[in-house]
Design a protein around this motif. Structure first.
Motif, mmCIF file in Angstrom:
data_model
loop_
_atom_site.group_PDB
_atom_site.id
_atom_site.type_symbol
_atom_site.label_atom_id
_atom_site.label_comp_id
_atom_site.label_asym_id
_atom_site.label_seq_id
_atom_site.Cartn_x
_atom_site.Cartn_y
_atom_site.Cartn_z
ATOM 1 N N UNK A 204 37.572 27.289 30.971
ATOM 2 C CA UNK A 204 38.810 26.284 30.627
ATOM 3 C C UNK A 204 39.767 26.337 31.844
ATOM 4 N N UNK A 205 40.214 25.308 32.121
ATOM 5 C CA UNK A 205 41.344 25.008 32.914
ATOM 6 C C UNK A 205 42.685 24.461 32.439
ATOM 7 N N UNK A 206 43.832 24.507 32.895
ATOM 8 C CA UNK A 206 44.041 25.274 33.976
ATOM 9 C C UNK A 206 44.173 27.052 33.971
ATOM 10 N N UNK A 207 44.423 27.642 35.082
ATOM 11 C CA UNK A 207 44.294 28.966 35.055
ATOM 12 C C UNK A 207 45.186 29.562 33.953
ATOM 13 N N UNK A 208 46.347 29.218 33.508
ATOM 14 C CA UNK A 208 47.393 29.474 32.586
ATOM 15 C C UNK A 208 46.612 29.280 31.121
ATOM 16 N N UNK A 209 45.565 28.819 30.955
ATOM 17 C CA UNK A 209 45.028 28.545 29.733
ATOM 18 C C UNK A 209 43.590 29.299 29.476
ATOM 19 N N UNK A 210 43.259 29.929 30.871
ATOM 20 C CA UNK A 210 41.969 30.501 31.119
ATOM 21 C C UNK A 210 42.044 32.080 30.361
ATOM 22 N N UNK A 211 41.285 32.434 29.334
ATOM 23 C CA UNK A 211 41.173 33.579 29.002
ATOM 24 C C UNK A 211 41.051 34.692 29.924
ATOM 25 N N UNK A 212 40.272 34.322 30.932
ATOM 26 C CA UNK A 212 40.130 35.512 31.938
ATOM 27 C C UNK A 212 40.568 35.327 33.277
ATOM 28 N N UNK A 213 41.778 34.362 33.476
ATOM 29 C CA UNK A 213 42.344 34.372 34.530
ATOM 30 C C UNK A 213 41.679 33.530 35.763
ATOM 31 N N UNK A 214 40.478 32.817 35.436
ATOM 32 C CA UNK A 214 39.818 31.917 36.553
ATOM 33 C C UNK A 214 40.491 30.542 36.649
ATOM 34 N N UNK A 215 40.875 30.088 37.958
ATOM 35 C CA UNK A 215 41.615 28.956 38.072
ATOM 36 C C UNK A 215 40.817 27.769 38.796
ATOM 37 N N UNK A 216 39.545 27.846 39.127
ATOM 38 C CA UNK A 216 38.743 27.044 39.773
ATOM 39 C C UNK A 216 37.300 27.059 39.474
ATOM 40 N N UNK A 217 36.715 25.885 39.829
ATOM 41 C CA UNK A 217 35.104 25.864 39.809
ATOM 42 C C UNK A 217 34.503 26.950 40.807
ATOM 43 N N UNK A 218 35.253 27.054 41.929
ATOM 44 C CA UNK A 218 34.623 27.917 43.129
ATOM 45 C C UNK A 218 34.796 29.533 42.635
ATOM 46 N N UNK A 219 35.942 29.894 41.765
ATOM 47 C CA UNK A 219 35.966 31.115 41.406
ATOM 48 C C UNK A 219 35.031 31.455 40.289
ATOM 49 N N UNK A 220 34.716 30.270 39.318
ATOM 50 C CA UNK A 220 34.021 30.548 38.324
ATOM 51 C C UNK A 220 32.544 30.875 38.691
ATOM 52 N N UNK A 221 31.944 30.138 39.552
ATOM 53 C CA UNK A 221 30.547 30.024 40.206
ATOM 54 C C UNK A 221 30.314 31.191 41.073
ATOM 55 N N UNK A 222 31.471 31.594 41.748
ATOM 56 C CA UNK A 222 31.556 32.967 42.637
ATOM 57 C C UNK A 222 31.190 34.205 41.686
ATOM 58 N N UNK A 223 31.688 34.245 40.666
ATOM 59 C CA UNK A 223 31.618 35.351 39.648
ATOM 60 C C UNK A 223 30.227 35.078 39.233
ATOM 61 N N UNK A 224 30.047 33.960 38.475
ATOM 62 C CA UNK A 224 28.703 33.811 37.760
ATOM 63 C C UNK A 224 27.570 34.129 38.823
ATOM 64 N N UNK A 225 27.581 33.875 39.983
ATOM 65 C CA UNK A 225 26.278 34.082 40.705
ATOM 66 C C UNK A 225 26.080 35.163 41.037
#
Length: 339
Positions: free
Chosen positions: A185-206
């Motif tokens: 979910x975006x934006x960061x304020x609505x994201x339950x884990x504090x992720x704020x961008x696709x780059x952040x999400x995929x960097x953790x996921x990878x």
């Protein structure tokens, strides 16, 4: 060796402390290992009763006979001058014992607070030592992401997201994995884990060993990064998550309504096998091959003529009160995101 009887002439220790963080537990295990090596029997009693559930062998210090113990070993965390008053069931009842402090942070100067007969502090006003957890070897476990879809009203009564969350959290507990929670979910304020961008999400996921998800984008972004994914379709009768996984040839797609716990356990185990990463990478390659002509298709789509008659007339069904209520809900979701 909890539970071993001791005579009055035999050394026996009571080990106590906060034991409320993973670091505390690592240090405790180090102390246990040393006591075992020295052949000294012991019991473990945390400061507070609410921690007894962490380990069935731990005991309530108030139920022990202090006369059966020769040593009190206080392990890890801060130690303040008021502790004997706050924790009389341990520190006062066992005051006759040889008291040893291990890996403690002495909050006050030792000149005014050092009740120990021997003190191997972590830090005090006289010295600083490395934390004892540096010496404790800890086994590694798989790191598995958990990415869950929440309520999706468009599916009505077909959605089973609450049940999916319960079952998938139980699956990960049974599997003994270290869990990293992710949210798309975006934006960061609505994201339950504090992720704020696709780059952040995929960097953790990878960096994960595997992902467990009920989300379509959890499924495809995991495969995109070569991460095996246990995809669970939480919509009765199956829907888009299943269609996407089947198109890409990814085998670990399961319907929540028909998959047993044993089948999910086996699927997660398969996702953690080394060859699963090769299969995930092959699915990503297939997806890119299937999308090879998309740029041309998109360019052609922009040449289509507008045909407004294809679109039904739209009349607002919302009165002023319902519009205000919708705005309030939108504001609340942004201000107080679900966690």
């Amino acid at each position: 060796m909890p539970g071993q009887p001791a005579g009055p002439s035999v050394r026996r220790a009571l080990v106590t402390g906060h034991f409320s963080t993973v670091g505390d537990i690592e240090v405790l295990h180090r102390v246990e290992a040393r006591l075992h090596k020295l052949g000294i029997p012991f019991d473990i009693a945390p400061y507070t009763l609410d921690l007894l559930g962490l380990d069935p062998s731990w005991v309530d210090a108030a139920g022990l006979d202090p006369a059966g113990f020769t040593h009190l070993i206080v392990v890890c965390g801060p130690y303040a001058p008021d502790y004997p008053v706050k924790l009389p069931h341990v520190l006062a009842r066992f005051r006759h014992c040889t008291q040893v402090g291990v890996n403690l942070t002495m909050v006050a100067p030792l000149s005014g607070c050092n009740p120990f007969d021997a003190l191997l502090e972590r830090d005090s006003d006289r010295m600083v030592r490395p934390d004892l957890s540096f010496l404790q070897e800890v086994a590694r476990v798989p790191v598995v992401g958990l990415c869950l879809a929440r309520s999706q009203r468009e599916y009505g009564t077909r959605q089973m997201h609450d049940m999916a969350e319960q079952r998938l959290r139980a699956l990960l507990r049974r599997g003994g994995a270290a869990v990293v929670e992710l949210d798309t979910t975006l934006p960061r304020s609505a994201n339950r884990t504090g992720i704020g961008s696709p780059a952040e999400f995929e960097s953790i996921l990878a960096r994960l060993d595997a992902l467990v998800t009920t989300r379509l984008h959890g499924t495809v972004l995991a495969l995109k990064n070569g991460v095996p994914v246990l995809a669970v379709d939480a919509i009765a009768g199956r829907d888009k998550v299943t269609r996407q996984a089947e198109l890409l040839g990814w085998p670990e797609i399961h319907a929540l309504e028909t998959a047993s716990d044993a089948q999910l356990d086996q699927a997660l185990a398969r996702c953690l096998q080394p060859e699963a990463r090769d299969r995930a990478q092959a699915c990503a390659a297939r997806a890119r091959a299937l999308l090879a002509g998309h740029g041309d298709d998109f360019a052609a789509a922009l040449q289509a003529e507008a045909r407004p008659e294809r679109r039904p007339p739209v009349a607002s069904r919302k009165g002023r009160l319902s519009q205000l209520a919708a705005r309030w809900r939108h504001w609340k979701r942004g201000r107080f995101p679900r966690r």
